[in-house]
Write a protein that holds these residues in place. Structure first.
Motif, PDB file in Angstrom:
ATOM      1  N   UNK A 160      21.340  34.396 -20.793  1.00  0.00           N
ATOM      2  CA  UNK A 160      22.560  33.912 -20.142  1.00  0.00           C
ATOM      3  C   UNK A 160      22.612  32.386 -20.127  1.00  0.00           C
ATOM      4  N   UNK A 161      21.487  31.750 -19.880  1.00  0.00           N
ATOM      5  CA  UNK A 161      21.441  30.286 -19.843  1.00  0.00           C
ATOM      6  C   UNK A 161      21.751  29.705 -21.215  1.00  0.00           C
ATOM      7  N   UNK A 162      21.209  30.321 -22.256  1.00  0.00           N
ATOM      8  CA  UNK A 162      21.486  29.847 -23.610  1.00  0.00           C
ATOM      9  C   UNK A 162      22.969  29.987 -23.947  1.00  0.00           C
ATOM     10  N   UNK A 163      23.556  31.091 -23.531  1.00  0.00           N
ATOM     11  CA  UNK A 163      24.991  31.299 -23.780  1.00  0.00           C
ATOM     12  C   UNK A 163      25.826  30.280 -23.004  1.00  0.00           C
ATOM     13  N   UNK A 164      25.439  30.015 -21.756  1.00  0.00           N
ATOM     14  CA  UNK A 164      26.190  29.083 -20.924  1.00  0.00           C
ATOM     15  C   UNK A 164      26.030  27.646 -21.414  1.00  0.00           C
ATOM     16  N   UNK A 165      24.855  27.315 -21.933  1.00  0.00           N
ATOM     17  CA  UNK A 165      24.646  25.969 -22.466  1.00  0.00           C
ATOM     18  C   UNK A 165      25.500  25.743 -23.705  1.00  0.00           C
ATOM     19  N   UNK A 166      25.685  26.805 -24.484  1.00  0.00           N
ATOM     20  CA  UNK A 166      26.487  26.707 -25.704  1.00  0.00           C
ATOM     21  C   UNK A 166      27.981  26.729 -25.403  1.00  0.00           C
ATOM     22  N   UNK A 167      28.359  27.403 -24.300  1.00  0.00           N
ATOM     23  CA  UNK A 167      29.774  27.541 -23.955  1.00  0.00           C
ATOM     24  C   UNK A 167      29.919  27.494 -22.442  1.00  0.00           C
ATOM     25  N   UNK A 168      30.222  26.313 -21.914  1.00  0.00           N
ATOM     26  CA  UNK A 168      30.283  26.132 -20.454  1.00  0.00           C
ATOM     27  C   UNK A 168      31.361  26.967 -19.791  1.00  0.00           C
ATOM     28  N   UNK A 182      25.431  39.715 -22.158  1.00  0.00           N
ATOM     29  CA  UNK A 182      23.981  39.904 -22.044  1.00  0.00           C
ATOM     30  C   UNK A 182      23.639  41.391 -22.100  1.00  0.00           C
ATOM     31  N   UNK A 183      24.436  42.221 -21.435  1.00  0.00           N
ATOM     32  CA  UNK A 183      24.189  43.660 -21.430  1.00  0.00           C
ATOM     33  C   UNK A 183      24.246  44.230 -22.837  1.00  0.00           C
ATOM     34  N   UNK A 184      25.213  43.785 -23.616  1.00  0.00           N
ATOM     35  CA  UNK A 184      25.332  44.263 -24.999  1.00  0.00           C
ATOM     36  C   UNK A 184      24.100  43.867 -25.817  1.00  0.00           C
ATOM     37  N   UNK A 185      23.620  42.650 -25.599  1.00  0.00           N
ATOM     38  CA  UNK A 185      22.458  42.164 -26.348  1.00  0.00           C
ATOM     39  C   UNK A 185      21.217  43.012 -26.067  1.00  0.00           C
ATOM     40  N   UNK A 186      21.069  43.478 -24.823  1.00  0.00           N
ATOM     41  CA  UNK A 186      19.879  44.221 -24.435  1.00  0.00           C
ATOM     42  C   UNK A 186      20.139  45.723 -24.287  1.00  0.00           C
ATOM     43  N   UNK A 187      21.318  46.166 -24.721  1.00  0.00           N
ATOM     44  CA  UNK A 187      21.650  47.590 -24.698  1.00  0.00           C
ATOM     45  C   UNK A 187      21.516  48.185 -23.304  1.00  0.00           C
ATOM     46  N   UNK A 188      22.147  47.535 -22.344  1.00  0.00           N
ATOM     47  CA  UNK A 188      22.114  48.023 -20.966  1.00  0.00           C
ATOM     48  C   UNK A 188      23.503  47.832 -20.359  1.00  0.00           C
ATOM     49  N   UNK A 189      23.611  47.859 -19.038  1.00  0.00           N
ATOM     50  CA  UNK A 189      24.904  47.734 -18.383  1.00  0.00           C
ATOM     51  C   UNK A 189      25.010  46.405 -17.645  1.00  0.00           C
ATOM     52  N   UNK A 190      26.237  45.992 -17.391  1.00  0.00           N
ATOM     53  CA  UNK A 190      26.469  44.747 -16.670  1.00  0.00           C
ATOM     54  C   UNK A 190      25.874  44.796 -15.266  1.00  0.00           C
ATOM     55  N   UNK A 191      25.982  45.939 -14.607  1.00  0.00           N
ATOM     56  CA  UNK A 191      25.462  46.077 -13.246  1.00  0.00           C
ATOM     57  C   UNK A 191      23.944  45.895 -13.223  1.00  0.00           C
ATOM     58  N   UNK A 192      23.267  46.462 -14.207  1.00  0.00           N
ATOM     59  CA  UNK A 192      21.811  46.312 -14.271  1.00  0.00           C
ATOM     60  C   UNK A 192      21.417  44.872 -14.572  1.00  0.00           C
TER      61      UNK A 192
END
Length: 249
Positions: A160-168, A182-192
């Protein structure tokens, strides 16, 4: 990445625009080529030719730039950096473009030197070596606050930090944009993802306390009882990363 190795796809093959832009980039030592202003054509070229940077208009003949970028990021493991061009110098549109995956929003007027500099910078940022350097810098930040690497939230926060640093602008829609990405990247859910991040920050807060966070980020931004929220922590870490990168450059 040396300039002559940078491959640039210009999503316009008209003589007055796309061919002219490609010629300017070739004069700057890059390998630039044009394709028709069509989402389907540009997508096929990205998949087959694997350019480092893609320059395309906000509106294409059969779709728009945001839909194309979103579709590619859903399907492909790696995507190029995108420069979206428009005649509209509009702050709202710029935020929409950047928050949906583009790397740069370019409006007229601009010089050939400015465009070549933007392309070169984005190509360098998009190389694997640069990504590894950024990942190491993010890892250092979250380890310094005492966050253990054996919990899922550690890896979710690093991403998440890497994504936010690239796109504020992605932090303006944490629930809508950042958690799902992030959930898509790790094959999980947003809530988790949200729960794991919160747990990781709480764990680091208990271990290091307010002083550990102040030592890392350099500012007294909270009371002794209130740990930072997920979005606050990500924003602080992303800002620190940007400042450290700028100082390093």
């Amino acid at each position: 990445m040396e300039k002559e190795t940078i491959k640039v796809l210009v999503g316009d093959d008209t003589a007055e625009k796309g061919v002219h832009i490609a010629s300017e980039l070739r004069d700057a030592g890059m390998y630039a080529y044009t394709r028709r202003n069509s989402g389907e054509t540009i997508t096929k070229s990205i998949i087959s030719d694997k350019p480092d940077v893609v320059i395309l208009d906000l509106t294409l003949s059969d779709t728009d730039a945001l839909t194309l970028i979103h579709s590619l990021r859903e399907e492909a493991d790696e995507t190029p950096a995108f420069i979206v061009m428009s005649d509209l110098d509009n702050r709202f549109i710029e935020k929409q473009v950047l928050s949906n995956g583009a790397s740069y929003y370019l409006t007229k007027p601009y010089t050939a030197e400015e465009l070549a500099g933007i392309v070169s910078s984005l190509a360098d940022r998009n190389t694997e070596g640069s990504k590894k350097d950024i990942e190491l810098m993010v890892t250092d930040v979250i380890r310094r606050v005492g966050m253990p690497a054996n919990i899922k939230g550690y890896y979710y926060l690093r991403s998440a930090i890497m994504k936010a640093a690239d796109n504020r602008y992605i932090l303006e829609g944490v629930t809508k944009n950042l958690y799902p990405a992030v959930a898509k990247q790790f094959n999980t859910t947003s809530a988790r993802v949200e729960r794991a991040m919160r747990h990781a920050i709480e764990t680091a807060w208990v271990k290091s306390g307010m002083e550990g966070f102040i030592d890392t980020f350099g500012c007294p931004f909270m009371s002794e009882r209130d740990r930072p929220t997920n979005s606050e922590f990500i924003a602080l870490a992303a800002d620190k990363l940007r400042l450290d990168m700028r100082a390093g450059n």
